[in-house]
Write a protein that holds these residues in place. Structure first.
Motif, mmCIF file in Angstrom:
data_model
loop_
_atom_site.group_PDB
_atom_site.id
_atom_site.type_symbol
_atom_site.label_atom_id
_atom_site.label_comp_id
_atom_site.label_asym_id
_atom_site.label_seq_id
_atom_site.Cartn_x
_atom_site.Cartn_y
_atom_site.Cartn_z
ATOM 1 N N VAL A 45 118.497 138.483 30.496
ATOM 2 C CA VAL A 45 117.374 138.866 29.840
ATOM 3 C C VAL A 45 116.175 138.477 30.877
ATOM 4 O O VAL A 45 115.506 137.684 30.823
ATOM 5 C CB VAL A 45 117.114 137.839 28.469
ATOM 6 N N PRO A 46 116.016 139.682 31.709
ATOM 7 C CA PRO A 46 115.013 139.573 32.702
ATOM 8 C C PRO A 46 113.368 139.588 32.221
ATOM 9 O O PRO A 46 113.220 140.104 31.324
ATOM 10 C CB PRO A 46 115.204 140.984 33.511
ATOM 11 N N GLY A 47 112.769 138.640 32.899
ATOM 12 C CA GLY A 47 111.459 138.441 32.294
ATOM 13 C C GLY A 47 110.956 137.441 31.398
ATOM 14 O O GLY A 47 109.902 137.242 31.330
ATOM 15 N N ILE A 48 112.098 136.985 30.783
ATOM 16 C CA ILE A 48 111.800 135.765 29.949
ATOM 17 C C ILE A 48 111.820 134.444 30.734
ATOM 18 O O ILE A 48 112.542 134.549 31.577
ATOM 19 C CB ILE A 48 112.894 135.602 28.883
ATOM 20 N N THR A 49 110.734 133.753 30.358
ATOM 21 C CA THR A 49 110.576 132.322 30.700
ATOM 22 C C THR A 49 111.752 131.409 30.220
ATOM 23 O O THR A 49 112.284 131.574 28.879
ATOM 24 C CB THR A 49 109.324 131.820 30.736
ATOM 25 N N GLU A 50 112.006 130.399 30.851
ATOM 26 C CA GLU A 50 112.981 129.358 30.522
ATOM 27 C C GLU A 50 112.563 128.694 29.141
ATOM 28 O O GLU A 50 113.352 128.724 28.129
ATOM 29 C CB GLU A 50 113.258 128.256 31.602
ATOM 30 N N LYS A 51 111.318 128.411 29.135
ATOM 31 C CA LYS A 51 110.823 127.947 27.974
ATOM 32 C C LYS A 51 110.635 128.647 26.875
ATOM 33 O O LYS A 51 111.001 128.413 25.573
ATOM 34 C CB LYS A 51 109.125 127.543 28.279
ATOM 35 N N MET A 52 110.528 130.109 26.907
ATOM 36 C CA MET A 52 110.645 131.001 25.989
ATOM 37 C C MET A 52 111.975 131.100 25.404
ATOM 38 O O MET A 52 112.284 131.385 24.220
ATOM 39 C CB MET A 52 110.016 132.305 26.220
ATOM 40 N N LEU A 53 112.937 131.419 26.365
ATOM 41 C CA LEU A 53 114.267 131.373 25.938
ATOM 42 C C LEU A 53 114.768 130.217 25.124
ATOM 43 O O LEU A 53 115.419 130.401 23.977
ATOM 44 C CB LEU A 53 115.254 131.446 27.332
ATOM 45 N N ILE A 54 114.454 128.965 25.337
ATOM 46 C CA ILE A 54 114.795 127.927 24.646
ATOM 47 C C ILE A 54 114.219 128.040 23.239
ATOM 48 O O ILE A 54 114.830 127.792 22.211
ATOM 49 C CB ILE A 54 114.185 126.517 25.269
ATOM 50 N N GLN A 55 112.987 128.223 23.225
ATOM 51 C CA GLN A 55 112.138 128.652 21.626
ATOM 52 C C GLN A 55 112.932 129.399 21.168
ATOM 53 O O GLN A 55 113.360 129.400 19.737
ATOM 54 C CB GLN A 55 110.552 128.978 22.105
ATOM 55 N N GLN A 56 113.172 130.803 21.521
ATOM 56 C CA GLN A 56 113.734 131.770 20.885
ATOM 57 C C GLN A 56 115.153 131.391 20.410
ATOM 58 O O GLN A 56 115.486 131.585 19.266
ATOM 59 C CB GLN A 56 113.838 133.053 21.686
ATOM 60 N N LEU A 57 116.098 130.650 21.060
ATOM 61 C CA LEU A 57 117.227 130.370 20.990
ATOM 62 C C LEU A 57 117.267 129.221 19.759
ATOM 63 O O LEU A 57 117.980 129.079 18.881
ATOM 64 C CB LEU A 57 117.953 129.853 22.068
ATOM 65 N N ARG A 58 116.457 128.329 19.900
ATOM 66 C CA ARG A 58 116.182 127.459 18.796
ATOM 67 C C ARG A 58 115.886 128.124 17.242
ATOM 68 O O ARG A 58 116.401 127.813 16.349
ATOM 69 C CB ARG A 58 115.090 126.383 19.045
ATOM 70 N N GLU A 59 114.899 129.026 17.399
ATOM 71 C CA GLU A 59 114.924 129.742 16.213
ATOM 72 C C GLU A 59 115.877 130.615 15.613
ATOM 73 O O GLU A 59 116.212 130.654 14.385
ATOM 74 C CB GLU A 59 113.491 130.688 16.507
ATOM 75 N N LEU A 60 116.745 131.188 16.554
ATOM 76 C CA LEU A 60 117.741 131.938 16.074
ATOM 77 C C LEU A 60 118.793 131.066 15.643
ATOM 78 O O LEU A 60 119.553 131.359 14.372
ATOM 79 C CB LEU A 60 118.324 132.702 17.449
ATOM 80 N N VAL A 61 119.035 129.710 16.085
ATOM 81 C CA VAL A 61 120.124 128.923 15.484
ATOM 82 C C VAL A 61 119.586 128.578 14.170
ATOM 83 O O VAL A 61 120.283 128.334 13.256
ATOM 84 C CB VAL A 61 120.238 127.826 16.522
ATOM 85 N N ALA A 62 118.060 128.043 14.040
ATOM 86 C CA ALA A 62 117.596 127.676 12.747
ATOM 87 C C ALA A 62 117.840 128.584 11.602
ATOM 88 O O ALA A 62 118.230 128.280 10.585
ATOM 89 C CB ALA A 62 116.126 127.089 13.160
ATOM 90 N N ASP A 63 117.797 130.006 12.147
ATOM 91 C CA ASP A 63 117.856 130.839 10.871
ATOM 92 C C ASP A 63 119.169 131.458 10.818
ATOM 93 O O ASP A 63 119.459 132.326 9.957
ATOM 94 C CB ASP A 63 117.109 132.239 11.484
#
Length: 117
Positions: A45-63
């Motif tokens: 996923v080019p262009g995504i920051t590590e912080k954003m990837l962590i956040q998005q993955l946490r939300e996808l897991v929570a959902d």
């Protein structure tokens, strides 16, 4: 914001509440058919920051769309994969992705791609 917090008049609302934003659909697409480690996803996923990837993955897991498994190995690592709900969402995103490809091709053919929106 969770889709539980808002009343929607149709199914598109809850779907976009779950995948809204720039990155979630791309992350889901990269998990299609494969279990991925965090570093793999970061490269895919080019262009995504590590912080954003962590956040998005946490939300996808929570959902409930993505499964997160901690592997007790040396060195330790975490694996992400689609849940059955995530697989069904990816199947629904396929036609939308095709529409986007067709749309971009049509805009490019008509010269509209250079016109600001």
């Amino acid at each position: 914001m969770s889709s539980d917090d808002v009343h929607f008049n149709c199914g598109i609302g809850p779907a976009f509440a779950v995948i809204g934003g720039k990155w979630k659909a791309v992350i889901l697409w990269e998990l299609h058919g494969a279990t991925r480690r965090f570093g793999e996803l970061k490269r895919l996923v080019p262009g995504i920051t590590e912080k954003m990837l962590i956040q998005q993955l946490r939300e996808l897991v929570a959902d409930g769309l993505v499964s997160r498994v901690d592997r007790a190995t040396v060195p330790p690592h975490v694996e992400y994969s689609l849940t059955p709900l995530g697989v069904s969402l990816n199947q629904a995103l396929g036609p939308l992705a095709q529409w986007g490809t067709d749309y971009e091709a049509q805009r490019a053919a008509s010269g509209a791609a250079d016109t600001p929106v």
